[in-house]
Design a protein around this motif. Sequence first.
Motif, PDB file in Angstrom:
ATOM      1  N   GLY B  46      79.876  73.756  21.770  1.00 32.05           N
ATOM      2  CA  GLY B  46      80.518  73.259  20.670  1.00 32.05           C
ATOM      3  C   GLY B  46      79.222  71.064  20.415  1.00 32.05           C
ATOM      4  N   ALA B  72      80.635  69.302  30.674  1.00 32.44           N
ATOM      5  CA  ALA B  72      81.382  71.015  29.910  1.00 32.44           C
ATOM      6  C   ALA B  72      80.519  71.716  30.951  1.00 32.44           C
ATOM      7  CB  ALA B  72      80.975  71.353  28.628  1.00 32.44           C
ATOM      8  N   GLU B 191      92.628  67.059  25.607  1.00 36.31           N
ATOM      9  CA  GLU B 191      93.310  68.927  26.330  1.00 36.31           C
ATOM     10  C   GLU B 191      93.964  69.144  24.445  1.00 36.31           C
ATOM     11  OE1 GLU B 191      95.311  70.232  28.979  1.00 36.31           O
ATOM     12  OE2 GLU B 191      94.505  72.230  28.667  1.00 36.31           O
ATOM     13  N   THR B 227      85.940  76.711  22.593  1.00 37.62           N
ATOM     14  CA  THR B 227      86.351  75.781  23.856  1.00 37.62           C
ATOM     15  C   THR B 227      85.794  77.117  25.333  1.00 37.62           C
ATOM     16  OG1 THR B 227      87.814  77.363  23.347  1.00 37.62           O
ATOM     17  CG2 THR B 227      88.503  75.028  22.945  1.00 37.62           C
ATOM     18  N   GLY B 228      85.109  78.181  25.399  1.00 30.84           N
ATOM     19  CA  GLY B 228      84.701  78.665  26.371  1.00 30.84           C
ATOM     20  C   GLY B 228      85.630  80.075  26.989  1.00 30.84           C
ATOM     21  N   ASN B 239      83.630  80.678  37.330  1.00 34.11           N
ATOM     22  CA  ASN B 239      83.362  79.202  36.162  1.00 34.11           C
ATOM     23  C   ASN B 239      83.765  77.926  36.780  1.00 34.11           C
ATOM     24  OD1 ASN B 239      83.318  81.511  34.482  1.00 34.11           O
ATOM     25  ND2 ASN B 239      85.285  81.018  33.219  1.00 34.11           N
ATOM     26  N   SER B 244      89.427  76.817  31.034  1.00 34.46           N
ATOM     27  CA  SER B 244      91.914  77.985  30.215  1.00 34.46           C
ATOM     28  C   SER B 244      91.448  78.943  29.531  1.00 34.46           C
ATOM     29  CB  SER B 244      91.802  77.143  30.341  1.00 34.46           C
ATOM     30  OG  SER B 244      92.142  76.522  29.190  1.00 34.46           O
ATOM     31  N   THR B 246      93.555  78.395  27.378  1.00 30.62           N
ATOM     32  CA  THR B 246      94.725  77.174  26.432  1.00 30.62           C
ATOM     33  C   THR B 246      94.614  77.518  24.809  1.00 30.62           C
ATOM     34  OG1 THR B 246      95.610  76.543  28.821  1.00 30.62           O
ATOM     35  CG2 THR B 246      95.565  75.270  26.013  1.00 30.62           C
ATOM     36  N   SER B 440      71.728  86.487  27.743  1.00 30.13           N
ATOM     37  CA  SER B 440      72.398  86.067  26.563  1.00 30.13           C
ATOM     38  C   SER B 440      73.719  85.094  26.215  1.00 30.13           C
ATOM     39  CB  SER B 440      71.906  87.414  26.104  1.00 30.13           C
ATOM     40  OG  SER B 440      73.236  88.035  26.763  1.00 30.13           O
TER      41      SER B 440
HETATM   42  C1  LIG Z   1      77.429  79.793  36.763  1.00 30.00           C
HETATM   43  C2  LIG Z   1      77.425  80.360  35.606  1.00 30.00           C
HETATM   44  C3  LIG Z   1      75.958  80.718  35.594  1.00 30.00           C
HETATM   45  C4  LIG Z   1      75.657  81.313  34.029  1.00 30.00           C
HETATM   46  N1  LIG Z   1      74.263  81.160  34.018  1.00 30.00           N
HETATM   47  C5  LIG Z   1      74.293  81.817  32.427  1.00 30.00           C
HETATM   48  C6  LIG Z   1      72.659  81.807  32.167  1.00 30.00           C
HETATM   49  O1  LIG Z   1      71.403  81.856  33.752  1.00 30.00           O
HETATM   50  N2  LIG Z   1      72.272  82.474  30.626  1.00 30.00           N
HETATM   51  C7  LIG Z   1      72.921  82.666  30.428  1.00 30.00           C
HETATM   52  O2  LIG Z   1      72.464  82.503  28.876  1.00 30.00           O
HETATM   53  N3  LIG Z   1      74.582  82.696  30.127  1.00 30.00           N
HETATM   54  C8  LIG Z   1      74.793  81.985  31.467  1.00 30.00           C
HETATM   55  N4  LIG Z   1      76.454  81.666  32.326  1.00 30.00           N
HETATM   56  C9  LIG Z   1      77.717  81.777  31.450  1.00 30.00           C
HETATM   57  C10 LIG Z   1      77.118  80.608  29.710  1.00 30.00           C
HETATM   58  O3  LIG Z   1      77.012  79.438  31.216  1.00 30.00           O
HETATM   59  C11 LIG Z   1      78.747  80.542  29.434  1.00 30.00           C
HETATM   60  O4  LIG Z   1      78.748  82.071  29.025  1.00 30.00           O
HETATM   61  C12 LIG Z   1      78.708  79.218  28.449  1.00 30.00           C
HETATM   62  O5  LIG Z   1      77.726  78.261  28.555  1.00 30.00           O
HETATM   63  C13 LIG Z   1      79.557  79.332  27.393  1.00 30.00           C
HETATM   64  O6  LIG Z   1      79.782  77.761  26.608  1.00 30.00           O
HETATM   65  P1  LIG Z   1      80.402  77.508  25.777  1.00 30.00           P
HETATM   66  O7  LIG Z   1      79.847  76.253  24.903  1.00 30.00           O
HETATM   67  O8  LIG Z   1      80.986  78.610  25.056  1.00 30.00           O
HETATM   68  O9  LIG Z   1      81.812  76.754  26.351  1.00 30.00           O
HETATM   69  P2  LIG Z   1      81.817  75.673  28.082  1.00 30.00           P
HETATM   70  O10 LIG Z   1      80.768  75.336  28.220  1.00 30.00           O
HETATM   71  O11 LIG Z   1      82.594  76.505  28.747  1.00 30.00           O
HETATM   72  O12 LIG Z   1      82.711  74.838  27.441  1.00 30.00           O
HETATM   73  C14 LIG Z   1      83.837  75.041  27.031  1.00 30.00           C
HETATM   74  C15 LIG Z   1      84.517  73.309  26.145  1.00 30.00           C
HETATM   75  O13 LIG Z   1      85.530  73.660  25.812  1.00 30.00           O
HETATM   76  C16 LIG Z   1      85.968  72.498  26.464  1.00 30.00           C
HETATM   77  N5  LIG Z   1      87.951  72.454  26.258  1.00 30.00           N
HETATM   78  C17 LIG Z   1      88.103  73.778  26.797  1.00 30.00           C
HETATM   79  N6  LIG Z   1      89.871  73.756  26.217  1.00 30.00           N
HETATM   80  C18 LIG Z   1      90.196  72.878  25.657  1.00 30.00           C
HETATM   81  C19 LIG Z   1      91.173  72.648  25.562  1.00 30.00           C
HETATM   82  N7  LIG Z   1      92.438  72.941  25.226  1.00 30.00           N
HETATM   83  N8  LIG Z   1      91.425  70.937  24.785  1.00 30.00           N
HETATM   84  C20 LIG Z   1      89.928  70.516  24.654  1.00 30.00           C
HETATM   85  N9  LIG Z   1      89.281  70.630  25.364  1.00 30.00           N
HETATM   86  C21 LIG Z   1      88.488  72.206  25.691  1.00 30.00           C
HETATM   87  C22 LIG Z   1      85.921  71.699  27.347  1.00 30.00           C
HETATM   88  O14 LIG Z   1      86.050  70.500  27.528  1.00 30.00           O
HETATM   89  C23 LIG Z   1      84.168  72.265  26.845  1.00 30.00           C
HETATM   90  O15 LIG Z   1      83.913  71.191  26.570  1.00 30.00           O
HETATM   91  C24 LIG Z   1      76.648  81.318  33.160  1.00 30.00           C
HETATM   92  C25 LIG Z   1      77.919  80.998  33.586  1.00 30.00           C
HETATM   93  C26 LIG Z   1      77.955  80.266  35.141  1.00 30.00           C
HETATM   94  C27 LIG Z   1      80.204  80.604  34.904  1.00 30.00           C
END
Ligand SMILES: Cc1cc2nc3c(=O)[nH]c(=O)nc-3n(C[C@H](O)[C@H](O)[C@H](O)COP(=O)(O)OP(=O)(O)OC[C@H]3O[C@@H](n4cnc5c(N)ncnc54)[C@H](O)[C@@H]3O)c2cc1C
Lengths: 257, 637
Positions: B46, B72, B191, B227-228, B239, B244, B246, B440
Amino acid sequence: MNFKLKVWRQSDAAAAGEWRTYGVSEIDSGASFLEMLDILNDRLVVEGERPIAFDYDCREGICGSCALTIDGTPHGPRQVTSCQVFMREFTDGSEIIVEPFRASPFKVLCDLVVDRTPFDRIVEAGGYISVDAGPKPEPNATPISPETQQAAMDAAACIGCGACVAACPNGSAMLFTGAKATHLNVLPQGQPERYDRSRAMVEQMDAEGFGGCTNTGECEAVCPQEISISVIGELYRDYRKSMVHVLRSRRGRMKAQ
Amino acid sequence: MTDFDNRIPAGPIEEKWRTWLDDHRLVGPRQRGDHRVLVVGTGLAGSSAAATLAGMGYKVDCFCFQDSARRAHSIAAQGGINATKDYANEGDSVRRLFHDTIEGGDFRAREANVWRLAELSTRIIDQAVAQGVPFNREYGGHLATRSFGGVLVERTFYCRGQTGQQLLLGAYSALQKQVLDGRAQVHTRHEMLDLVLVDGHARGIITRDLVSGEIERWSADAVVLATGGYSNVYYLSTNALGCSVTAIWRARKRGAAMANPCFTQIHPTSIPQTHENQSKLTLMSESLRNDGRIWVPKAEDEERSADEIGEDERSYFLEERYPRYGNLVPRDVASRAAKLVCDEGRGVGPTGRGVYLDFQDAIAERGRAEIDSRYGNLFELYERITGENPWEVPMRIYPAPHYAMGGLWVDYELQTTIPGLFAIGEANFSDHGANRLGASAMMQCLADGYFIVPHSVTNYLSKHAANVETAEPSFERAEGEVNERLGRLVSVGGKTSQSQFHKQLGNLMIDNCGILRNADGLREAIGGLRSMREEFWRDLTIEPGEKGMNQSLEHAGRVADFLEMAELMCNDALDRDESCGSHFREEHQTDGGEAQRDDENWASVSIWEFEGPDSEPKKTAEQLSFEAVELEQRDYA
Ligand SMILES: Cc1cc2nc3c(=O)[nH]c(=O)nc-3n(C[C@H](O)[C@H](O)[C@H](O)COP(=O)(O)OP(=O)(O)OC[C@H]3O[C@@H](n4cnc5c(N)ncnc54)[C@H](O)[C@@H]3O)c2cc1C
Ligand code: FES
């Protein structure tokens, strides 16, 4: 284990707030401080009392959300984040005092939750290197020694929790601001904006109402990331130098047409 | 009729993305400021998308539920990020990263998407370095790399053990700069509770301000969901607690289809659960498996401590079963093996759900100093959390839910089945097939956010921009529905808290739709979920009042969505009558007990549409074709 908790309760930013005392019992010694609060909240909700609001997300010490003052010290006595405090570290049967991070720029929003958006605005003022997402040069064309990289990383490790501000008698945000500025100012990529950045960030810090630094060192002592107070000196130096530079107007800067 | 065209450009795989870029429609610099884009989520995906779109000149509103975009969940990623720079001169290439990712995903990902990901990987490193991300360096000042599970090259870039933090701070800072420049706004503690469609296109969202409780409407020309993942459907996971389903679930109810919801990754090395009220499982880096040896006692229900158990009474089960890869088999394989020995009653620790990760041999062989320099910080972390000193007693580890490969279905342009709605990062299903390789996820988030979605949103806006006002009846309707639901949640008036329901849900899912799955268990789980949902809406109790801060209400809303989503996961797991990657159906295993794929019938993506609250979901299959790789059985023995 059993504990007596004295907790700051405040229904919203405008409310006066008060201390309330709660007992918690049969807590597993392996439970974290926040898990202990979860258990209490679960009980409060079932009993029809408003649960205690507090910030958290990762619960592993990296997101910087959790922000409790425990027995008078931000994050408690062990220089870790609030979520990394465990109940086995307390004496069974003791009273524990829990309140929000206290600092005038951090308004209390509800119970133990404070507003830390001033930190975002300090970063907004200059905590970045301005680049778009277009093609970039090959990174290895500019070698960076491991020492420089480590120095940048030591500062960049800041999680923005705000404990430094809460611990400082002046409510200064110099450790936070110094950490961000130092991370960027030691790197070759950070040089073009170095002095503008330092000045703009310090000015924003002042505008937010944070106090000045008088070298008490309380910030360093509570920082869960062990950011060194030396970043403050670094920032001061660059800030002073910025006085002889003409500050470019950052806000509303226009693209050359 | 829903449009499931995946829009993959014709031509050789190496040229597809270039072709798409050359052909897509542009929006002129003077027009961009007339368009508004909503980006929900400020993680790697995002923040990078929002900063880039704003940098191009669009107006961007960005949302997250934390108090700052920087918090995040991406901030927690530790190990590193892959890129095919081939600095180590190992013969690495785009094709090899592509191949490893496809194979690691057990041949259930789209070739064209994965190729593009591999191709863009190097630009991510260039971009991050230009932003000042302090990647580790070699003595000569060049970028350092290390290797990660499942591959034979060193292509992982890292910033100590805090790579996610540094990459996210880079993207977050870029976003804050756009705030300063007046092009982006970040709405923290907001949210998203619904998506709004106007004439079939995504044109806005409804949010709840988590401080005031106010419900707000936001209109725009396009919406990007970042939103992950949804691993918290298992309650205990690696996590962050706020993660979530949602946002994507509400989008699904408005017509965005979900793909492969049952593909969830269970990571082998997390600190085991120690007590009943635990809220979270902490990941221990996969790198520990390079030097630690994994074992359990040979005897069942062993009572003695590790040091009292002799060498000949130990079973090094991974080394025995997989002599070639040993302790370094891929995540899904290692997790399964650990679960099986614990099911046999040979697990260790207070709960019996744990296996030893032992460094004694490594310390003897390499010396304490060497091990300390490699893993010192992880040893510290372990001791802080467990109170046990891993220099003296072996660590205990156990698998933990970690990552969602499934998510919203998207085409090559990362657009969902709703026009104008894009999904990026972990929220979409796109690139990891049935199992994700280490390092990845971040690569995919940043490729999506910096380099893909800004162009596909542009392409969309050039054709479909519309000046929608929040006074439109569909905003009115959606807001009404959000309010009605919140009202229902606070007024159930039962006796059980939302966290208790969440725990029950987690137990049910980990038992029946976790590392091992079978048809009977899944059917049972579906029944269990239905009664759990009824119970939830009959016996929930949370803090009353929709106004003001109410964290139990936030959590209850997320649990309600998980309860529905869980059923779709079970349906998908039941429907997919094969084993592949993380999806291990006990009915389908080789003689050696490994996952048995069925490429003839299941080389496809399962896409699930919402057909109304009381109807069965509708499934469509997207066939996967493999031209650049050959399908093969994974073999690590
Ligand atoms: C402990 C751990 C270690 C990891 N290590 C690695 C690694 O070494 N290498 C690698 O490549 N990957 C790794 N991963 C995986 C990687 O970190 C995640 O897959 C990635 O960061 C997800 O990013 P994202 O931007 O998709 O979502 P996220 O970073 O989860 O962000 C989600 C965002 O959406 C927002 N959001 C969610 N729902 C709502 C809603 N309803 N309304 C408003 N906002 C909302 C949240 O506030 C947040 O800002 C790891 C994961 C974990 C748990
Ligand atoms: S909850 Fe993330 S640092 Fe404590």
